[in-house]
Design a protein around this motif. Structure first.
Motif, PDB file in Angstrom:
ATOM      1  N   ALA A 178      -7.468   3.061  -0.623  1.00 34.44           N
ATOM      2  CA  ALA A 178      -6.022   3.114  -0.859  1.00 34.44           C
ATOM      3  C   ALA A 178      -5.641   2.680  -2.260  1.00 34.44           C
ATOM      4  O   ALA A 178      -4.455   2.639  -2.594  1.00 34.44           O
ATOM      5  N   GLY A 179      -6.607   2.345  -3.125  1.00 31.30           N
ATOM      6  CA  GLY A 179      -6.318   1.936  -4.492  1.00 31.30           C
ATOM      7  C   GLY A 179      -6.030   0.460  -4.654  1.00 31.30           C
ATOM      8  O   GLY A 179      -5.624   0.025  -5.737  1.00 31.30           O
ATOM      9  N   GLN A 180      -6.245  -0.359  -3.628  1.00 33.94           N
ATOM     10  CA  GLN A 180      -5.995  -1.795  -3.705  1.00 33.94           C
ATOM     11  C   GLN A 180      -7.219  -2.507  -4.259  1.00 33.94           C
ATOM     12  O   GLN A 180      -8.355  -2.209  -3.890  1.00 33.94           O
ATOM     13  N   GLN A 181      -6.990  -3.485  -5.162  1.00 29.06           N
ATOM     14  CA  GLN A 181      -8.071  -4.284  -5.729  1.00 29.06           C
ATOM     15  C   GLN A 181      -8.203  -5.578  -4.945  1.00 29.06           C
ATOM     16  O   GLN A 181      -7.231  -6.306  -4.736  1.00 29.06           O
ATOM     17  N   LEU A 253      -9.713  15.319   0.985  1.00 25.27           N
ATOM     18  CA  LEU A 253      -8.450  15.871   0.516  1.00 25.27           C
ATOM     19  C   LEU A 253      -7.549  14.722   0.100  1.00 25.27           C
ATOM     20  O   LEU A 253      -7.173  13.886   0.926  1.00 25.27           O
ATOM     21  N   ASP A 254      -7.222  14.672  -1.178  1.00 22.77           N
ATOM     22  CA  ASP A 254      -6.372  13.613  -1.711  1.00 22.77           C
ATOM     23  C   ASP A 254      -4.905  13.972  -1.568  1.00 22.77           C
ATOM     24  O   ASP A 254      -4.529  15.147  -1.483  1.00 22.77           O
ATOM     25  N   GLY A 255      -4.072  12.950  -1.562  1.00 14.68           N
ATOM     26  CA  GLY A 255      -2.637  13.148  -1.604  1.00 14.68           C
ATOM     27  C   GLY A 255      -2.147  13.194  -3.037  1.00 14.68           C
ATOM     28  O   GLY A 255      -2.918  13.022  -3.991  1.00 14.68           O
ATOM     29  N   PRO A 256      -0.851  13.419  -3.238  1.00  8.05           N
ATOM     30  CA  PRO A 256      -0.313  13.481  -4.598  1.00  8.05           C
ATOM     31  C   PRO A 256      -0.301  12.097  -5.228  1.00  8.05           C
ATOM     32  O   PRO A 256      -0.167  11.083  -4.547  1.00  8.05           O
ATOM     33  N   ALA A 257      -0.477  12.070  -6.537  1.00  8.29           N
ATOM     34  CA  ALA A 257      -0.400  10.804  -7.256  1.00  8.29           C
ATOM     35  C   ALA A 257       1.061  10.409  -7.414  1.00  8.29           C
ATOM     36  O   ALA A 257       1.890  11.241  -7.814  1.00  8.29           O
ATOM     37  N   PRO A 258       1.403   9.162  -7.079  1.00  4.59           N
ATOM     38  CA  PRO A 258       2.807   8.738  -7.247  1.00  4.59           C
ATOM     39  C   PRO A 258       3.240   8.911  -8.698  1.00  4.59           C
ATOM     40  O   PRO A 258       2.426   8.740  -9.620  1.00  4.59           O
TER      41      PRO A 258
END
Length: 396
Positions: A178-181, A253-258
């Motif tokens: 999810a992109g969390q560090q 399958l990725d979602g759109p980049a915010p």
């Protein structure tokens, strides 16, 4: 209340081996964690003969509505790929199997149409992917990895629970799907996952000794992680307790980049046909062996300029008269549009050759065999060089 379903994601599979380009021998299914997320969000996974669609619902009386913004939190969506055709690896230009401890990952990039003219000094925009409901255009050229809309890579595969050994120094950091560090801090016999604020450096008292502690990622779910330990290069791996048998590959399958809005999207995965060196081996049954030994394999006058060379006697199978191998590889096809090769007997002078067989059999996936000791062509088979040969046996 009646529900109207619309397409959130569509994936179509194409293969230039088949006459109609439709790939029916590869099945995609959502991995268990992905299937659970789709179910909880009220999305439907609908398999199709040559791909699948993911559908979202809206009230039936509403007109076509865009996908709800909260669905962006479901991405990335992970699907296992399971070849159903036993000949899939024979006619597909893909590696036969990944390296030990790895899994193939297909990570397509959506090609969005552009309305702006290309800059004369900038790169040209990508060509549109092949149409989803028709044959590939005549200008279709497969990517080097055999995919028109993605890349086929090998990624390390790990379970969701494992012992992780880290040397002394600053605790490692983990980047989640999810992109969390997260900071990995030792706590008893396990690593504790502590969120890291943007711009936050490692805590001064967080230095640890070399330790092998349990890393538990079950609360974060399956997906692609990146581990940064000290000054070493980041390690990217795929974590999942995959069911048995494990899929041949994973489609991501990725979602759109915010802050881009979530919208319906379509992907086309087009596989290239494997190119092989055709090899004819001749046995004498009705024709005299002494005559057949002087024969040769030729193509039609208007056909492709592929020549055949006689193999050394040591490579000819026992009982066979002769064997010829093509000097260039040719992509396998379900049906060829060119005239077949012929077996002819050269005549003295300018006389035309005598035709012994006007139509030799054409190559198919059943005769394919890799030959690793012959270093002519690379087929990415576990990073080993191999020659792809298609055997064709002729009895005259």
């Amino acid at each position: 209340m009646p529900t109207r379903y619309q397409v959130l994601r569509r994936v179509v599979l194409r293969h230039d081996y088949f006459l109609d380009q439709r790939l029916l021998g590869l099945v995609a299914r959502p991995l268990p964690a992905c299937a659970e997320r789709l179910r909880r969000a009220g999305l439907l996974f609908k398999p199709q003969p040559d791909g699948f669609v993911v559908l979202y619902g809206s009230p039936a009386e509403d007109a076509a509505t865009p996908p709800p913004a909260q669905l962006a939190g479901l991405f990335p969506l992970l699907f296992g790929l399971y070849p159903q055709d036993p000949a899939f690896f024979a006619y597909s230009d893909v590696a036969l199997r990944p390296a030990a401890g790895h899994i193939f990952c297909l990570h397509p990039q959506l090609r969005l149409p552009t309305t702006d003219p290309p800059s004369p000094d900038g790169p040209l925009p990508d060509a549109d992917p092949p149409p989803p409901d028709g044959p590939l255009p005549t200008t279709y050229e497969p990517a080097p990895d055999g995919l028109t809309a993605g890349t086929l890579t090998q990624v390390a595969r790990r379970p969701l629970q494992e012992l992780l050994l880290v040397g002394p120094g600053v605790p490692p950091r983990l980047l989640t799907p999810a992109g969390q560090q997260l900071q990995l801090v030792p706590a008893g016999q396990a690593w504790q996952l502590v969120p890291v604020s943007p711009g936050q450096g490692p805590p001064p008292a967080a230095l640890v000794q070399s330790a092998s502690l349990l890393l538990d990622l079950r609360g974060l779910g399956s997906g692609f992680y990146q581990l940064q330990a000290g000054s070493a290069a980041p390690l990217r791996f795929y974590a999942d307790d995959l069911p048995s048998p494990a899929p041949w590959g994973v489609l991501v399958l990725d979602g759109p980049a915010p802050p881009a809005p979530l919208s319906a999207a379509e992907y086309t995965l087009g596989f290239a046909a494997r190119a092989t060196y055709w090899q004819y081996t001749l046995w004498a049954h009705h024709q005299p062996a002494a005559v057949l030994e002087r024969a040769t394999v030729v193509g039609a006058a208007a056909g492709p300029a592929v020549h055949f060379e006689r193999r050394p006697a040591a490579e000819v199978p026992r009982g066979a008269v002769a064997s010829w191998r093509a000097t260039a590889a040719q992509p396998l096809r379900q049906r060829y549009r060119t005239l077949p090769y012929r077996l002819v007997l050269p005549q003295p002078g300018n006389n035309p050759p005598q035709v012994l067989c006007p139509a030799l059999p054409q190559a198919g996936p059943t005769g394919f065999r890799p030959q690793n000791h012959d270093n002519i062509n690379k087929y990415r088979n576990n990073c080993r060089e191999s020659l792809g040969i298609t055997d064709l046996f002729v009895h005259l």
